[in-house]
Design a protein around this motif. Structure first.
Motif, mmCIF file in Angstrom:
data_model
loop_
_atom_site.group_PDB
_atom_site.id
_atom_site.type_symbol
_atom_site.label_atom_id
_atom_site.label_comp_id
_atom_site.label_asym_id
_atom_site.label_seq_id
_atom_site.Cartn_x
_atom_site.Cartn_y
_atom_site.Cartn_z
ATOM 1 N N THR A 139 -0.956 14.408 7.805
ATOM 2 C CA THR A 139 -2.232 13.586 7.813
ATOM 3 C C THR A 139 -1.940 12.392 6.950
ATOM 4 O O THR A 139 -2.482 11.154 7.136
ATOM 5 C CB THR A 139 -3.526 14.306 7.431
ATOM 6 O OG1 THR A 139 -3.172 15.296 6.277
ATOM 7 C CG2 THR A 139 -3.817 15.145 8.517
ATOM 8 N N VAL A 140 -1.187 12.599 5.790
ATOM 9 C CA VAL A 140 -0.830 11.810 4.718
ATOM 10 C C VAL A 140 0.063 10.362 5.647
ATOM 11 O O VAL A 140 -0.269 9.383 5.691
ATOM 12 C CB VAL A 140 0.047 12.154 3.664
ATOM 13 C CG1 VAL A 140 0.496 11.062 2.805
ATOM 14 C CG2 VAL A 140 -0.956 13.272 2.916
ATOM 15 N N GLU A 141 0.974 10.802 6.418
ATOM 16 C CA GLU A 141 1.837 9.816 7.037
ATOM 17 C C GLU A 141 0.946 9.054 8.163
ATOM 18 O O GLU A 141 1.257 8.025 8.284
ATOM 19 C CB GLU A 141 3.083 10.658 7.820
ATOM 20 C CG GLU A 141 4.197 11.228 6.893
ATOM 21 C CD GLU A 141 5.206 11.919 7.666
ATOM 22 O OE1 GLU A 141 5.062 12.498 8.596
ATOM 23 O OE2 GLU A 141 6.188 11.902 6.833
ATOM 24 N N ALA A 142 -0.130 9.831 8.741
ATOM 25 C CA ALA A 142 -0.714 9.124 9.774
ATOM 26 C C ALA A 142 -1.395 7.999 9.083
ATOM 27 O O ALA A 142 -1.810 7.021 9.632
ATOM 28 C CB ALA A 142 -1.455 10.101 10.667
ATOM 29 N N PHE A 143 -2.066 8.473 8.053
ATOM 30 C CA PHE A 143 -3.066 7.391 7.368
ATOM 31 C C PHE A 143 -2.146 6.377 6.949
ATOM 32 O O PHE A 143 -2.559 5.148 6.780
ATOM 33 C CB PHE A 143 -3.778 8.113 6.028
ATOM 34 C CG PHE A 143 -4.820 7.548 5.605
ATOM 35 C CD1 PHE A 143 -6.117 6.791 6.261
ATOM 36 C CD2 PHE A 143 -4.835 6.991 4.253
ATOM 37 C CE1 PHE A 143 -6.833 6.122 5.608
ATOM 38 C CE2 PHE A 143 -5.786 6.437 3.710
ATOM 39 C CZ PHE A 143 -6.951 5.652 4.433
ATOM 40 N N ALA A 144 -1.038 6.771 6.325
ATOM 41 C CA ALA A 144 -0.053 5.520 5.743
ATOM 42 C C ALA A 144 0.235 4.694 6.895
ATOM 43 O O ALA A 144 0.274 3.367 6.868
ATOM 44 C CB ALA A 144 1.301 6.217 5.314
ATOM 45 N N ASP A 145 0.597 5.161 8.186
ATOM 46 C CA ASP A 145 0.929 4.340 9.271
ATOM 47 C C ASP A 145 -0.316 3.469 9.743
ATOM 48 O O ASP A 145 -0.051 2.330 10.095
ATOM 49 C CB ASP A 145 1.475 5.061 10.480
ATOM 50 C CG ASP A 145 2.744 5.572 9.950
ATOM 51 O OD1 ASP A 145 3.564 5.423 9.011
ATOM 52 O OD2 ASP A 145 3.185 6.707 10.706
ATOM 53 N N ALA A 146 -1.550 4.143 9.762
ATOM 54 C CA ALA A 146 -2.673 3.360 9.963
ATOM 55 C C ALA A 146 -2.999 1.986 9.095
ATOM 56 O O ALA A 146 -3.418 1.040 9.513
ATOM 57 C CB ALA A 146 -3.998 4.302 9.887
ATOM 58 N N LEU A 147 -2.209 2.249 7.849
ATOM 59 C CA LEU A 147 -2.597 1.054 6.841
ATOM 60 C C LEU A 147 -1.371 0.182 6.809
ATOM 61 O O LEU A 147 -1.284 -0.770 5.875
ATOM 62 C CB LEU A 147 -2.990 1.718 5.616
ATOM 63 C CG LEU A 147 -4.514 2.518 5.253
ATOM 64 C CD1 LEU A 147 -4.578 2.856 3.928
ATOM 65 C CD2 LEU A 147 -5.623 1.589 5.996
ATOM 66 N N GLY A 148 -0.339 0.801 7.540
ATOM 67 C CA GLY A 148 0.847 0.042 7.354
ATOM 68 C C GLY A 148 1.461 -0.019 5.800
ATOM 69 O O GLY A 148 2.290 -0.739 5.204
ATOM 70 N N ALA A 149 1.404 1.536 5.266
ATOM 71 C CA ALA A 149 1.799 1.890 3.941
ATOM 72 C C ALA A 149 3.127 2.589 3.834
ATOM 73 O O ALA A 149 3.480 3.176 5.121
ATOM 74 C CB ALA A 149 0.576 2.474 3.585
ATOM 75 N N ALA A 150 3.571 2.561 2.657
ATOM 76 C CA ALA A 150 4.765 3.349 2.700
ATOM 77 C C ALA A 150 4.071 4.808 2.184
ATOM 78 O O ALA A 150 2.980 5.076 1.676
ATOM 79 C CB ALA A 150 5.504 3.088 1.139
ATOM 80 N N VAL A 151 4.944 5.992 2.130
ATOM 81 C CA VAL A 151 4.762 7.384 1.856
ATOM 82 C C VAL A 151 5.350 7.660 0.509
ATOM 83 O O VAL A 151 6.427 7.556 0.564
ATOM 84 C CB VAL A 151 4.791 8.398 3.187
ATOM 85 C CG1 VAL A 151 4.585 9.775 2.784
ATOM 86 C CG2 VAL A 151 4.028 7.778 4.459
ATOM 87 N N GLY A 152 4.497 8.387 -0.287
ATOM 88 C CA GLY A 152 4.884 8.891 -1.426
ATOM 89 C C GLY A 152 4.502 10.309 -1.698
ATOM 90 O O GLY A 152 3.736 10.852 -0.827
ATOM 91 N N ILE A 180 0.702 -1.219 0.029
ATOM 92 C CA ILE A 180 0.006 -0.013 -0.186
ATOM 93 C C ILE A 180 0.912 1.205 -0.040
ATOM 94 O O ILE A 180 2.041 1.428 0.778
ATOM 95 C CB ILE A 180 -0.884 0.059 1.194
ATOM 96 C CG1 ILE A 180 -1.783 -1.378 1.193
ATOM 97 C CG2 ILE A 180 -1.714 1.337 0.989
ATOM 98 C CD1 ILE A 180 -2.631 -1.278 2.507
ATOM 99 N N VAL A 181 0.432 2.142 -0.736
ATOM 100 C CA VAL A 181 1.343 3.542 -0.910
ATOM 101 C C VAL A 181 0.144 4.678 -0.734
ATOM 102 O O VAL A 181 -0.867 4.597 -1.358
ATOM 103 C CB VAL A 181 2.078 3.766 -2.224
ATOM 104 C CG1 VAL A 181 2.715 4.936 -2.403
ATOM 105 C CG2 VAL A 181 3.133 2.699 -2.393
ATOM 106 N N VAL A 182 0.593 5.500 0.447
ATOM 107 C CA VAL A 182 -0.390 6.933 0.469
ATOM 108 C C VAL A 182 0.563 7.940 0.232
ATOM 109 O O VAL A 182 1.474 8.000 0.559
ATOM 110 C CB VAL A 182 -0.658 6.752 2.039
ATOM 111 C CG1 VAL A 182 -1.678 8.188 2.101
ATOM 112 C CG2 VAL A 182 -1.479 5.737 2.424
ATOM 113 N N ALA A 183 0.196 8.598 -0.993
ATOM 114 C CA ALA A 183 0.877 9.682 -1.575
ATOM 115 C C ALA A 183 0.310 10.980 -1.467
ATOM 116 O O ALA A 183 -1.064 11.119 -1.617
ATOM 117 C CB ALA A 183 1.331 9.410 -3.013
ATOM 118 N N GLY A 184 0.958 11.936 -1.138
ATOM 119 C CA GLY A 184 0.511 13.456 -1.188
ATOM 120 C C GLY A 184 1.119 14.414 -2.124
ATOM 121 O O GLY A 184 2.204 14.203 -2.645
#
Lengths: 262, 318
Positions: B216-229, B202-206
């Motif tokens: 908020t992008v990082e917090a959502f990524a961490d909730a999903l165990g995702a990488a940040v882009g 999973i990738v959450v990107a801003g």
């Protein structure tokens, strides 16, 4: 000091890019342009030239491709490069990276260069291998994917931001240098630059000028073969909701939960 | 069975997921042999064995680590000449592609980069690539020499299979000509504790729409165990480091889920994420081109949507 910048004429990425019947990229029927990532190479070359104290530094722009590819040279000349060399020959159609690097290496040897400059990738093939192949063929150091370049006499020092680490790399000219889109901010051609470019020399050369046999490059000589291409099916339109009073987040989480992402 | 060389991608002996993927692909083609550059084979051995390496070639020399690319290409070419493998698989990162390019010229072998699939055929290989920003899929093959293929992350799901991992130390003999671009300084990238961007499920990107606030992008990524882009606009604005850029001039990702927050979806960005399995976007502009790609889209303020979605996602975990 002589800097040779290798640039590529590519189909506009915002146009509908297509293939030819022989599975090569359509470089004629689709609007073409100087590859955006090569503008950084041209800009870096201009910066190095203008910072050179000898005052006799020059920037030569090198490209290969059909007649229209001259547009990539012209844009580079408008930015401020001094002259152009265009390898144009029907026999080069369909060359792969191996054939292209052979032609570019021969043309660089013919010119003589202290620094061969390239962009980090083309915006069509996106292989990112031509600089490494050029260094291999020319037998000179490779300093590539530079996000910061310093030239001091014949020493070139670059910063390379890798996956695992940032490295500082140093080598002596002659060498091959490639730069990323982090390296500089390419200038726009000025009106003066556009006018001056019209008078700058562009030499057209053929395989014979480079001593390369027609059978050594082009589609038939390629060491790889594109067998088929298929347009990716368009993504089916998804649900789009408008967030009102926090309902957007609820619906988003419901969607993710249904897909087992939360 | 024919031997397939797999160049191991590792950080201080910690083997990356892409290597498990390459070994899994190599087993389709023949018997995988892992090629390990470096001194930390002790940390890597179990992982290589676990994913089916029948042989492990260890090449350890300061010459390989002190200079850029050229010595590794030379050592690998010597190994290819000696072993005559049926194919060489290399990770599709900057260094891997450059090693592959030089290896191609040295060994007179065709090169295919950025494969998203590799299959055996007629004693050789056939590859699939995603081109033109993911708009087209291309199948190709190598017609000369030993097929050299660089493979993108997530090309295959790694499948464990115990190999015998017979180890051989290979003498490294690097020419002076290959020792010309010296690495004078190396600063390892700081660990974020999140998955690697191009390996993550999973990738959450801003993007520009974050206005520079990635919390908020990082917090959502961490909730999903995702990488940040991040989009190029966000990186160019200095809001997030370039190492996390998704797009043509950054990383190409193909995760199970891609969440684009405040990203308009220009071609340069689409090139880096269009092949993701599921795409979700949050953007205040209903006309953003990103919404043409999505499986689910929310028109709204990304900060308030993500903040609430983060709380709900965490609540569901409990």
């Amino acid at each position: 000091m002589k800097i040779v910048v290798c640039v590529k004429y590519v189909p506009d990425a915002t146009a509908d890019r297509k293939f030819n019947a022989d599975n090569t990229v359509d470089r004629v029927g689709v609007q073409g342009m100087l590859s955006e990532l090569d503008e950084y190479a041209v800009e870096e070359a201009l910066k190095i030239r203008d910072g050179d104290e000898s005052g006799d530094a020059q920037v030569v722009v090198l490209t290969m491709g059909p007649a229209d590819a001259r547009a990539a040279i012209l844009k580079s000349l408008q930015m401020g490069a001094d002259s152009g060399v265009h390898i144009v020959d029907d026999a080069i159609h369909g060359s792969d990276s191996v054939g292209s690097s052979l032609l570019l290496a021969k043309a660089v040897e013919r010119q003589g260069a202290d620094i061969v400059l390239c962009g980090m990738a083309s915006t069509d093939g996106s292989m990112s291998v031509i600089p490494a192949m050029l260094a291999e063929r020319l037998g000179v150091p490779q300093v590539t994917f530079a996000s910061e370049v310093t030239v001091d006499g014949n020493t070139v020092r670059v910063r390379r931001d890798g996956d695992a680490a940032t490295e500082v790399i140093e080598a002596s000219t002659p060498l091959v240098l490639s730069v990323t889109d982090q390296s500089n901010e390419p200038r726009y051609p000025s009106f003066k630059g556009i006018m001056a470019a019209k008078k700058k020399p562009v030499e057209e050369i053929t395989l014979a000028d480079l001593g390369v046999a027609a059978g050594d490059v082009g589609l038939e000589a390629a060491w790889t073969k594109v067998e088929a291409y298929a347009e990716r099916p368009p993504r089916s339109a998804g649900a789009i909701v408008t967030d009102e009073d926090g309902t957007g987040a609820n619906q988003l989480v419901e969607f993710l939960a249904a897909q087992k992402f939360v | 069975m024919s031997e397939i060389l797999v160049l191991v991608d590792h950080v201080d002996g910690s083997v990356r997921k892409t290597t498990a993927e390459l070994l899994t692909l190599a087993r389709r083609l023949g018997e995988p042999s892992a090629v390990f550059f470096g001194s930390q084979i002790d940390a890597a051995r179990d992982a290589l064995k676990h994913y089916g390496a029948e042989r492990v070639y260890v090449l350890d020399s300061a010459d390989l680590s002190d200079y850029l690319v050229a010595p590794k290409a030379e050592a690998l070419a010597q190994l290819v000449e000696a072993q005559q493998p049926a194919a060489v698989l290399i990770p599709s990162n900057a260094e891997g592609k450059e090693i592959a390019g030089r290896l191609s010229i040295k060994t007179g072998s065709g090169l295919i980069t950025d494969a998203v699939d590799v299959q055996p055929r007629d004693g050789g290989v056939t590859t699939t690539q995603s081109v033109f920003a993911g708009d087209y899929t291309v199948t190709a093959s190598v017609t000369k020499g030993t097929p050299i293929v660089t493979v993108k992350p997530n090309a295959v799901t790694p499948e464990p299979a115990e190999g015998s991992a017979a180890e051989r130390t290979v003498d490294v003999d690097v020419s002076d000509a290959a020792k010309t671009a010296r690495i004078v300084e190396r600063r390892p990238r700081e660990a974020t504790g999140r998955p690697e961007l191009n390996e993550a499920a999973i990738v959450v990107a801003g993007g520009r729409g974050t206005s520079g606030d990635f919390a908020t992008v990082e917090a959502f990524a961490d909730a999903l165990g995702a990488a940040v882009g991040a989009s190029r606009a966000a990186v160019d604005a200095g809001w997030y480091p370039h190492a996390y850029q998704v797009g043509q001039t950054g990383k190409t990702v193909s995760p199970q889920l891609y969440v684009a927050a405040g990203i308009s979806g220009a071609i340069q960005h689409r090139a880096g994420m269009q092949t993701s399995r599921t795409i979700v976007a949050i953007n205040k502009d209903a006309e953003s081109p990103i919404f043409e790609l999505v499986d689910f889209g929310v028109v709204g303020d990304l900060h308030s949507v993500l903040k609430s979605a983060t709380e709900q996602a965490l609540a569901r975990k409990r």
